[in-house]
Design an enzyme around this catalytic site. Structure first.
Site, short mmCIF file in Angstrom:
data_model
loop_
_atom_site.label_atom_id
_atom_site.label_comp_id
_atom_site.label_asym_id
_atom_site.label_seq_id
_atom_site.Cartn_x
_atom_site.Cartn_y
_atom_site.Cartn_z
N GLU A 187 2.31 -4.67 3.53
CA GLU A 187 1.10 -4.16 2.87
C GLU A 187 1.43 -3.30 1.65
O GLU A 187 2.10 -2.26 1.79
CB GLU A 187 0.27 -3.32 3.85
CG GLU A 187 -0.99 -2.74 3.22
CD GLU A 187 -1.74 -1.82 4.15
OE1 GLU A 187 -2.91 -1.52 3.86
OE2 GLU A 187 -1.16 -1.37 5.17
N GLU A 237 -10.86 -0.07 7.81
CA GLU A 237 -9.97 1.08 7.73
C GLU A 237 -10.57 2.11 6.76
O GLU A 237 -10.06 2.33 5.66
CB GLU A 237 -8.56 0.66 7.28
CG GLU A 237 -7.53 1.76 7.52
CD GLU A 237 -6.14 1.37 7.08
OE1 GLU A 237 -5.18 1.73 7.79
OE2 GLU A 237 -5.99 0.71 6.04
#
Length: 259
Positions: free
Chosen positions: A143, A240
């Site tokens: 990521e 998130e």
């Protein structure tokens, strides 16, 4: 179809971690993700997943000493053994929790490590982790993260992440694309997703600025969701974000996706 997973590291913080699984299920989520499970017995987490009929979407590989500022150790040549041990620990938890994905946070390179050295050790570590996770039938994700929230984070844009994935050259390694982080670093969200859709194994969302719910900032999430449907993206999207108020009342934006 938009498939939303609750991120239990950031949502439902009104209660303790182990109570958040029921909160997510009561809010009609079918999947959950979070940063790390390692402070809790894997058997207890498994029980919460099963009792609340939730799928474990992902969690992260151990990322070093979080309290002391580590945000991953995959670009630190001095922590190769710790990285491998972390992969082993993650797979111990994964054997019981059965996540679809494990995410590698690459972290910040030490000041005495060159960019080329950091890149080399990252490729070595990702190659190892991708091979080990493939044996377990779990995808490995990497990521990119913005450098405003985490100054010095080594992997901070999509182009660089795709280059690394291609260099590792393991079909088990895919991109975790976080819309919030990449809006800060590069914008051009829809075109970037479209160009790399076959490399994306998981997505996450939050609005910007503030990292709150969709609809609280500058991102046009209805259009993004429409375009994702047109692209045929059917994998999970992790929520998130930090709710502005309480988590449940902040889910108005998601009512049409949670049923």
């Amino acid at each position: 179809m938009v498939n939303l997973a609750a991120n239990l590291s950031m949502m439902f913080n009104e209660v303790g971690f182990m109570e958040r699984f029921k909160k997510a299920s009561d809010s009609k989520f079918k999947g959950v993700e979070y940063l790390f499970p390692y402070d809790f017995p894997k058997e207890d987490i498994s029980n919460e997943l099963n009792e609340n009929n939730l799928e474990q979407v992902l969690f992260d590989l151990p990322a070093g000493n979080w309290e002391n500022g580590d945000r991953g150790i995959a670009v630190d040549p001095n922590k190769k053994n710790e990285f491998k041990e972390g992969v082993g620990l993650a797979l111990e938890y994964a054997e019981l929790l059965n996540p679809q994905n494990l995410t590698c946070l690459v972290g910040k390179a030490p000041s005495n490590v060159s960019d080329n050295e950091a890149r080399s050790i990252l490729i070595e570590n990702l190659s190892y982790a991708a091979t080990e996770t493939k044996k377990a039938g779990i995808k490995l994700l990497v990521e990119p993260i913005n450098t405003l929230d985490i100054p010095g984070y080594w992997l901070h844009n999509t182009k660089k992440a795709i280059e690394i994935i291609k260099e590792v050259n393991n079909s088990n390694l895919l991109l975790q694309y976080d819309i919030y982080h990449m809006q800060i670093m590069e914008g051009n969200i829809i075109n970037t997703i479209s160009s790399n859709i076959n490399m994306i194994g998981h997505m996450q969302l939050a609005d910007n600025p503030g990292r709150h719910e969709p609809g609280t900032g500058e991102l046009n999430y209805p259009v993004i969701f429409e375009k994702l449907d047109q692209m045929g993206y059917e994998k999970w999207i992790g929520c998130e974000y930090a709710p502005i108020a309480d988590s449940v009342s902040g889910l108005v934006w998601a009512n049409s996706f949670l049923s």
